[in-house]
Design a protein around this motif. Structure first.
Motif, PDB file in Angstrom:
ATOM      1  N   TYR A 169      -5.085  -5.626  29.973  1.00 19.98           N
ATOM      2  CA  TYR A 169      -4.859  -4.233  29.593  1.00 19.98           C
ATOM      3  C   TYR A 169      -6.002  -3.372  30.131  1.00 19.98           C
ATOM      4  CZ  TYR A 169      -7.561  -6.465  25.825  1.00 19.98           C
ATOM      5  OH  TYR A 169      -8.451  -7.239  25.109  1.00 19.98           O
ATOM      6  N   PRO A 170      -5.782  -2.076  30.268  1.00 23.45           N
ATOM      7  CA  PRO A 170      -6.848  -1.192  30.750  1.00 23.45           C
ATOM      8  C   PRO A 170      -7.935  -1.033  29.691  1.00 23.45           C
ATOM      9  CG  PRO A 170      -4.680  -0.174  30.978  1.00 23.45           C
ATOM     10  CD  PRO A 170      -4.514  -1.360  30.092  1.00 23.45           C
ATOM     11  N   ILE A 171      -9.186  -0.991  30.141  1.00 26.50           N
ATOM     12  CA  ILE A 171     -10.306  -0.765  29.234  1.00 26.50           C
ATOM     13  C   ILE A 171     -11.223   0.306  29.821  1.00 26.50           C
ATOM     14  CG2 ILE A 171     -10.275  -3.108  28.288  1.00 26.50           C
ATOM     15  CD1 ILE A 171     -12.741  -3.687  30.073  1.00 26.50           C
ATOM     16  N   CYS A 172     -11.978   0.930  28.947  1.00 29.20           N
ATOM     17  CA  CYS A 172     -12.953   1.935  29.365  1.00 29.20           C
ATOM     18  C   CYS A 172     -14.057   1.988  28.315  1.00 29.20           C
ATOM     19  CB  CYS A 172     -12.298   3.303  29.511  1.00 29.20           C
ATOM     20  SG  CYS A 172     -11.541   3.906  27.980  1.00 29.20           S
ATOM     21  N   ARG A 173     -15.111   2.721  28.612  1.00 29.09           N
ATOM     22  CA  ARG A 173     -16.182   2.871  27.625  1.00 29.09           C
ATOM     23  C   ARG A 173     -15.633   3.531  26.367  1.00 29.09           C
ATOM     24  NH1 ARG A 173     -21.635   5.849  29.436  1.00 29.09           N
ATOM     25  NH2 ARG A 173     -20.424   7.718  28.934  1.00 29.09           N
ATOM     26  N   ALA A 174     -16.224   3.206  25.241  1.00 30.97           N
ATOM     27  CA  ALA A 174     -15.680   3.651  23.949  1.00 30.97           C
ATOM     28  C   ALA A 174     -15.492   5.165  23.875  1.00 30.97           C
ATOM     29  CB  ALA A 174     -16.586   3.169  22.824  1.00 30.97           C
ATOM     30  N   ASP A 175     -16.400   5.932  24.506  1.00 30.92           N
ATOM     31  CA  ASP A 175     -16.305   7.390  24.421  1.00 30.92           C
ATOM     32  C   ASP A 175     -15.669   8.021  25.653  1.00 30.92           C
ATOM     33  OD1 ASP A 175     -18.303   6.858  26.220  1.00 30.92           O
ATOM     34  OD2 ASP A 175     -19.810   8.158  25.310  1.00 30.92           O
ATOM     35  N   TYR A 176     -15.021   7.192  26.481  1.00 28.66           N
ATOM     36  CA  TYR A 176     -14.417   7.723  27.710  1.00 28.66           C
ATOM     37  C   TYR A 176     -13.163   8.522  27.342  1.00 28.66           C
ATOM     38  CZ  TYR A 176     -13.438   7.805  32.721  1.00 28.66           C
ATOM     39  OH  TYR A 176     -13.235   8.188  34.015  1.00 28.66           O
ATOM     40  N   PRO A 191     -10.379   8.000  37.296  1.00 28.50           N
ATOM     41  CA  PRO A 191     -11.161   7.115  38.175  1.00 28.50           C
ATOM     42  C   PRO A 191     -10.882   5.659  37.803  1.00 28.50           C
ATOM     43  CG  PRO A 191     -12.534   8.897  37.318  1.00 28.50           C
ATOM     44  CD  PRO A 191     -11.235   8.964  36.577  1.00 28.50           C
ATOM     45  N   LEU A 192     -10.510   4.869  38.776  1.00 32.00           N
ATOM     46  CA  LEU A 192     -10.145   3.474  38.531  1.00 32.00           C
ATOM     47  C   LEU A 192     -11.177   2.534  39.137  1.00 32.00           C
ATOM     48  CD1 LEU A 192      -6.304   3.582  39.278  1.00 32.00           C
ATOM     49  CD2 LEU A 192      -7.450   3.786  37.057  1.00 32.00           C
ATOM     50  N   ILE A 193     -11.372   1.426  38.464  1.00 28.12           N
ATOM     51  CA  ILE A 193     -12.287   0.375  38.940  1.00 28.12           C
ATOM     52  C   ILE A 193     -11.410  -0.760  39.431  1.00 28.12           C
ATOM     53  CG2 ILE A 193     -14.146  -1.185  38.297  1.00 28.12           C
ATOM     54  CD1 ILE A 193     -14.781   0.921  36.041  1.00 28.12           C
ATOM     55  N   GLN A 194     -11.393  -0.960  40.729  1.00 21.97           N
ATOM     56  CA  GLN A 194     -10.486  -1.901  41.380  1.00 21.97           C
ATOM     57  C   GLN A 194     -11.203  -3.215  41.710  1.00 21.97           C
ATOM     58  OE1 GLN A 194      -7.619  -3.011  41.818  1.00 21.97           O
ATOM     59  NE2 GLN A 194      -6.638  -2.091  43.612  1.00 21.97           N
ATOM     60  N   LEU A 195     -10.427  -4.291  41.730  1.00 25.16           N
ATOM     61  CA  LEU A 195     -10.937  -5.610  42.127  1.00 25.16           C
ATOM     62  C   LEU A 195     -10.465  -5.950  43.529  1.00 25.16           C
ATOM     63  CD1 LEU A 195     -10.521  -7.948  39.022  1.00 25.16           C
ATOM     64  CD2 LEU A 195     -12.634  -7.451  40.224  1.00 25.16           C
ATOM     65  N   GLY A 240     -15.319   4.489  34.960  1.00 23.85           N
ATOM     66  CA  GLY A 240     -13.878   4.616  35.121  1.00 23.85           C
ATOM     67  C   GLY A 240     -13.140   3.625  34.246  1.00 23.85           C
ATOM     68  N   VAL A 241     -11.874   3.394  34.593  1.00 24.66           N
ATOM     69  CA  VAL A 241     -11.011   2.498  33.836  1.00 24.66           C
ATOM     70  C   VAL A 241     -10.813   1.217  34.635  1.00 24.66           C
ATOM     71  CG1 VAL A 241      -8.734   2.196  32.793  1.00 24.66           C
ATOM     72  CG2 VAL A 241      -9.839   4.445  32.757  1.00 24.66           C
ATOM     73  N   LEU A 257     -18.641  -1.885  22.957  1.00 27.42           N
ATOM     74  CA  LEU A 257     -19.095  -1.539  24.307  1.00 27.42           C
ATOM     75  C   LEU A 257     -17.981  -0.884  25.116  1.00 27.42           C
ATOM     76  CD1 LEU A 257     -21.046  -4.837  25.130  1.00 27.42           C
ATOM     77  CD2 LEU A 257     -21.961  -2.670  24.257  1.00 27.42           C
ATOM     78  N   VAL A 258     -16.758  -1.342  24.914  1.00 32.31           N
ATOM     79  CA  VAL A 258     -15.588  -0.764  25.581  1.00 32.31           C
ATOM     80  C   VAL A 258     -14.458  -0.709  24.565  1.00 32.31           C
ATOM     81  CG1 VAL A 258     -16.216  -1.656  27.880  1.00 32.31           C
ATOM     82  CG2 VAL A 258     -14.738  -3.019  26.376  1.00 32.31           C
ATOM     83  N   ARG A 259     -13.376  -0.059  24.929  1.00 31.43           N
ATOM     84  CA  ARG A 259     -12.185  -0.047  24.086  1.00 31.43           C
ATOM     85  C   ARG A 259     -10.946  -0.236  24.945  1.00 31.43           C
ATOM     86  NH1 ARG A 259      -9.479   4.842  24.370  1.00 31.43           N
ATOM     87  NH2 ARG A 259     -10.667   6.567  25.275  1.00 31.43           N
TER      88      ARG A 259
END
Length: 299
Positions: A169-176, A191-195, A240-241, A257-259
């Protein structure tokens, strides 16, 4: 063909030769062998004197094997590799309280190591050696007591027990800020963080969106990393996500740390399995570890 020991060159220097030929450097080979460059050079000179021909050409940009040197390397390298594997098997036979397991870097870091801390407290007499590599394959797993493989649980020559299902599932910083995210299209605007998954078996945003019947057409910035640990760290830093795997992201979520961005959870139908060779005779330590890890996965 003569087969007595007199027809062979000194065997010891062949180990030095194989290291230098494989690495292409006297200096780096010496570091691998925990010796000085001078000691390695002397062993190569001893071998060359015995054979009667040069093994290397010293070029400005490094070493090159001569034609007879290349032929020697092609014969020696697989023999030494087979010898190393034989020694490993013999050691395992006598070291019944030692277990070897191979898995990916992510599985080692996020799943196995936290569990091993508890295992070692309960079974301090058993040593577990972990080898982490993203170049994982069924054939590689057969060289160790155990492997942790990702897939459908069916591999020729291997038996396995399921440890955990793949949930992403998508995650991001708690306050993003993601208040306006209601669809896949909304996600793709962020903004996406790709692998970069070239060379190893792992899902990225392209694959993930396809599972929802969508094309990967981001309108926001895309940052690419070649390791999932870097991608998760980037999400934690608010860049980003990222895609988060349940077995990796759960502890980060619990620590705040993330949500997880809700409503976009994907269960792929694949899982991670603890596997071992069908024909392997598991030691008592291996049986204890197998049962303990399986039970910890069920609890």
């Amino acid at each position: 063909m003569e087969r007595n020991s007199k027809s062979l060159p000194p065997v010891g220097p062949l180990v030095f030769f194989e290291a230098v030929a494989r690495i292409g450097s006297f200096t780096l080979a010496a570091e691998e062998l925990f010796l000085t460059q001078s000691a390695v050079s002397k062993q190569i000179k001893k071998l060359e004197d015995n054979l009667g021909f040069a093994l290397f050409e010293r070029k400005h940009r490094g070493l090159l094997l001569t034609e007879p040197g290349r032929e020697l390397y092609e014969g020696v390298q697989p023999v030494l590799e087979s010898f190393r594997e034989t020694v490993q098997r013999v050691r395992k036979w006598y070291e019944q309280n030692t277990i070897s397991i191979v898995c990916t870097h992510a599985v080692a870091h996020y799943y196995l190591f936290p569990k091993l801390a508890h295992f070692q407290l309960r079974f301090p007499e058993i040593t577990v050696n972990v080898v982490a590599t993203n170049q994982l394959s069924p054939s590689l797993c057969m060289k160790y007591d155990f492997g942790i493989l990702y897939g459908n649980g069916e591999w020729s020559g291997l038996s396995g027990i399921k440890l955990f299902d793949e949930v992403i599932y998508p995650i991001c910083r708690a306050d993003y800020p993601t208040d306006n995210v209601e669809s896949i299209e909304d996600l793709l605007k962020l903004p996406l963080i790709q692998l970069d998954t070239e060379g190893w078996n792992c899902m990225n945003w392209n694959d993930w969106t396809a599972r929802f019947g969508k094309d990967f057409k981001p309108s926001g910035k895309v940052i690419t990393y070649n390791q999932v640990t870097l991608a998760l760290n980037a999400a934690e830093q608010g860049l980003g996500v990222a895609l988060g795997w349940e077995f990796m992201a759960r502890k980060m979520i619990e620590k705040g740390l993330v949500r997880q961005i809700p409503d976009f959870e994907l269960q792929t139908g694949l899982s991670d399995y603890l596997v071992h060779a069908n024909k392997a005779k598991l030691s008592s330590a291996c049986l204890i570890f197998k049962e303990w890890l399986h039970q910890s996965a069920v609890d």
